[in-house]
Design a protein around this motif. Structure first.
Motif, short mmCIF file in Angstrom:
data_model
loop_
_atom_site.label_atom_id
_atom_site.label_comp_id
_atom_site.label_asym_id
_atom_site.label_seq_id
_atom_site.Cartn_x
_atom_site.Cartn_y
_atom_site.Cartn_z
N THR A 1 0.80 -1.20 0.07
CA THR A 1 -0.02 0.11 0.03
C THR A 1 0.76 1.42 0.09
OG1 THR A 1 -1.70 -1.21 1.19
CG2 THR A 1 -1.69 1.14 1.14
N ALA A 2 1.91 1.21 0.96
CA ALA A 2 2.71 2.33 0.99
C ALA A 2 3.40 2.75 -0.22
CB ALA A 2 3.67 2.11 2.24
N VAL A 3 4.14 1.63 -0.99
CA VAL A 3 4.84 1.79 -2.14
C VAL A 3 4.09 2.29 -3.22
CG1 VAL A 3 6.39 0.47 -3.91
CG2 VAL A 3 6.72 0.40 -1.25
N GLU A 4 2.71 1.69 -3.39
CA GLU A 4 2.05 2.03 -4.61
C GLU A 4 1.49 3.38 -4.39
OE1 GLU A 4 2.55 -0.29 -6.39
OE2 GLU A 4 2.25 -2.11 -5.54
N ILE A 5 1.23 3.82 -3.20
CA ILE A 5 0.78 5.31 -3.18
C ILE A 5 1.93 6.31 -3.66
CG2 ILE A 5 0.10 7.00 -1.55
CD1 ILE A 5 -1.62 4.81 -0.04
N ILE A 6 3.19 6.15 -3.12
CA ILE A 6 4.28 6.82 -3.26
C ILE A 6 4.49 6.60 -4.89
CG2 ILE A 6 6.73 6.93 -2.97
CD1 ILE A 6 6.37 5.80 -0.42
N PHE A 7 4.75 5.54 -5.49
CA PHE A 7 4.84 5.43 -6.82
C PHE A 7 3.75 6.39 -7.65
CE2 PHE A 7 7.82 1.94 -8.04
CZ PHE A 7 8.57 2.01 -7.11
N MET A 8 2.25 6.11 -7.44
CA MET A 8 1.44 6.60 -8.12
C MET A 8 1.54 8.06 -7.86
SD MET A 8 -1.82 4.01 -7.13
CE MET A 8 -3.01 5.01 -8.04
N LEU A 9 1.70 8.60 -6.77
CA LEU A 9 2.03 10.06 -6.57
C LEU A 9 3.04 10.77 -7.43
CD1 LEU A 9 1.07 10.70 -2.83
CD2 LEU A 9 -0.21 11.29 -4.56
N PHE A 10 4.36 10.18 -7.47
CA PHE A 10 5.38 10.47 -8.07
C PHE A 10 5.03 10.65 -9.62
CE2 PHE A 10 9.12 9.47 -10.45
CZ PHE A 10 9.99 10.40 -10.36
N VAL A 11 4.75 9.41 -10.21
CA VAL A 11 4.41 9.23 -11.55
C VAL A 11 3.39 10.45 -12.14
CG1 VAL A 11 3.94 7.80 -13.54
CG2 VAL A 11 5.27 7.00 -11.69
N TRP A 12 2.10 10.57 -11.45
CA TRP A 12 1.26 11.25 -11.77
C TRP A 12 1.55 12.74 -11.82
CZ3 TRP A 12 -2.47 10.50 -15.09
CH2 TRP A 12 -3.23 9.27 -14.91
N LEU A 13 2.31 13.06 -10.63
CA LEU A 13 2.60 14.47 -10.52
C LEU A 13 3.78 14.71 -11.49
CD1 LEU A 13 3.17 15.16 -6.66
CD2 LEU A 13 1.31 16.07 -8.15
N THR A 14 4.70 14.04 -11.82
CA THR A 14 5.55 14.18 -12.97
C THR A 14 5.06 14.20 -14.32
OG1 THR A 14 7.32 12.75 -12.11
CG2 THR A 14 7.60 13.23 -14.05
N LEU A 15 3.80 13.41 -14.72
CA LEU A 15 2.99 13.55 -15.95
C LEU A 15 2.33 14.67 -16.16
CD1 LEU A 15 2.29 11.79 -18.24
CD2 LEU A 15 0.21 11.65 -17.11
N PHE A 16 1.71 15.41 -15.00
CA PHE A 16 0.74 16.38 -15.14
C PHE A 16 1.92 17.82 -15.14
CE2 PHE A 16 -2.71 14.16 -12.48
CZ PHE A 16 -3.51 14.04 -13.67
N TYR A 17 3.00 17.65 -14.66
CA TYR A 17 3.83 18.84 -14.65
C TYR A 17 4.27 19.06 -15.92
CZ TYR A 17 7.54 22.10 -14.03
OH TYR A 17 8.39 23.39 -14.23
N SER A 18 4.96 17.76 -16.32
CA SER A 18 5.61 17.76 -17.72
C SER A 18 4.63 17.93 -18.89
CB SER A 18 6.35 16.50 -17.95
OG SER A 18 7.31 16.30 -16.72
N TYR A 19 3.50 17.58 -19.06
CA TYR A 19 2.64 17.38 -20.16
C TYR A 19 1.78 18.64 -20.35
CZ TYR A 19 4.02 12.93 -21.77
OH TYR A 19 5.04 11.96 -22.38
N PHE A 20 1.61 19.28 -19.22
CA PHE A 20 1.00 20.58 -18.94
C PHE A 20 1.78 21.71 -19.55
CE2 PHE A 20 -2.58 18.58 -16.24
CZ PHE A 20 -3.66 19.18 -17.24
N MET A 21 3.02 21.71 -19.26
CA MET A 21 3.91 22.52 -19.43
C MET A 21 4.15 22.40 -21.03
SD MET A 21 5.01 24.61 -17.18
CE MET A 21 6.48 25.14 -17.91
N ILE A 22 4.17 21.15 -21.51
CA ILE A 22 4.56 20.86 -23.14
C ILE A 22 3.35 21.45 -23.75
CG2 ILE A 22 4.57 19.05 -24.63
CD1 ILE A 22 6.35 17.41 -22.71
N LEU A 23 2.07 21.09 -23.20
CA LEU A 23 0.82 21.77 -23.88
C LEU A 23 0.80 23.37 -23.80
CD1 LEU A 23 -1.87 21.16 -25.07
CD2 LEU A 23 -2.92 20.91 -22.93
N HIS A 24 1.25 23.98 -22.78
CA HIS A 24 1.34 25.18 -22.79
C HIS A 24 2.20 25.94 -23.77
CE1 HIS A 24 1.23 29.43 -20.91
NE2 HIS A 24 2.49 29.34 -21.02
N ILE A 25 3.53 25.31 -24.11
CA ILE A 25 4.41 25.87 -24.91
C ILE A 25 3.96 25.43 -26.42
CG2 ILE A 25 6.98 25.32 -25.69
CD1 ILE A 25 6.78 26.89 -23.13
N ALA A 26 3.48 24.49 -26.66
CA ALA A 26 3.01 23.96 -27.87
C ALA A 26 1.94 24.98 -28.51
CB ALA A 26 2.35 22.75 -27.66
#
Length: 310
Positions: free
Chosen positions: A182-207
């Motif tokens: 439970t602990a590891v999955e929550i940490i992994f999910m938060l890290f990956v989703w935050l990375t995805l949202f930040y990266s791709y919203f920035m890419i979308l904004h620049i594009a």
């Protein structure tokens, strides 16, 4: 994987295994085409994006091979030695967790390429890409090894010589395993989703702001949505055990079908998205695939032509 194969009729068991094997062969064949194209084309060797993509594809191929094999084994030879089962489950867990982490790495690489293009060659070098891949394997392997160490600490060594049905929650049965998962999955999910949202919203904004071509901006937006869909399907493997634990008690008569459906949706079908999103939609990759296989078709046709009569 199915933990109740004794409740399936021969026809149901055959259909389920046939579906798994057929999908596994098709997906691994498609992924194998991209791996072959990568190693045949030196142009891809120095590109961190393609290196990360091939790592994703290779990890998916290993995961598919092992999980489909285990699914068949639970029907053909239900009980295997715990030590072998632990190794196979560890390999499944590691390769399954590699996919979301690899997608996060690819998101970061795309963010640097689009938002910081002048720094991209210095930051995303081949050496650093392989170091990042090693870190991905370490991050995926350590939690899986912790499960093994928990068994060593809480159970006698003779447990590894016993036979059991090779299913995750049938081997890692303690509360410590559940707390760790439970602990590891929550940490992994938060890290990956935050990375995805930040990266791709920035890419979308620049594009949207940098491109005067609305069609190009729309294409970038569609690509981002596809990446998000792939990540969503990949993340389902994190919560698949919890889905099984909650749905099976609610519908005990449908236990076999629930386990098979979650296995299919969370472990097999998401592996089909990688070649569709990154391979076929990538013009350079697709160009090399067409050139290699069109040349092979021409050679086959030439060799199959009958020699003219003297």
């Amino acid at each position: 994987m199915n933990t109740s194969q004794e409740r399936d009729s021969f026809q149901d068991a055959f259909i389920k295994n046939f579906i798994c094997v057929a999908l596994g062969i098709i997906i691994n064949y498609i992924n194998g085409v991209f791996v072959y194209t990568f190693f045949k084309s030196a142009v891809f060797y120095g590109n961190s994006r393609y290196i990360l993509y091939i790592h994703l594809v290779t990890s998916d191929m290993i995961m598919l091979f092992v999980t489909v094999g285990l699914h068949i084994v639970t029907y053909a030879v239900p009980f295997m030695q715990v030590s072998l089962c632990c190794f196979l489950l560890l390999l499944c867990n590691v390769t399954a967790k590699n996919a979301p982490l690899n997608l996060a790495a690819m998101a970061i690489e795309r963010y640097i390429a689009v938002c910081k293009p002048l720094h991209h060659p210095q930051i995303c070098t081949v050496k650093r890409t392989y170091i990042l891949i090693c870190l991905i394997w370490m991050a995926s392997t350590i939690p899986a090894l912790v499960d093994i160490f928990i068994i060593i600490a809480l159970k006698p060594l003779s447990f590894f010589n016993s036979n059991t049905l090779c299913v995750l929650w049938n081997v890692f049965t303690t509360q410590q395993h559940r707390d760790r998962a439970t602990a590891v999955e929550i940490i992994f999910m938060l890290f990956v989703w935050l990375t995805l949202f930040y990266s791709y919203f920035m890419i979308l904004h620049i594009a949207k702001n940098a491109s005067t071509d609305q069609a190009c901006a729309k294409k970038a937006q569609n690509t981002i949505l596809l990446h998000g869909a792939q990540l969503l399907f990949s993340m389902l493997s994190y919560i698949a055990p919890f889905i099984d634990m909650y749905l099976v008690p609610l519908f005990p008569k449908s236990r076999s079908n629930i386990l098979f459906t979650t296995f299919l949706l969370t472990h097999i079908l998401p592996r089909l998205l990688s070649p569709l999103i990154y391979g076929i939609r990538d013009q350079q990759f697709f160009k090399y695939i067409k050139s290699y296989f069109s040349c092979k078709l021409v050679i086959v046709k030439i060799e199959s032509k009958p020699e003219p009569k003297q």
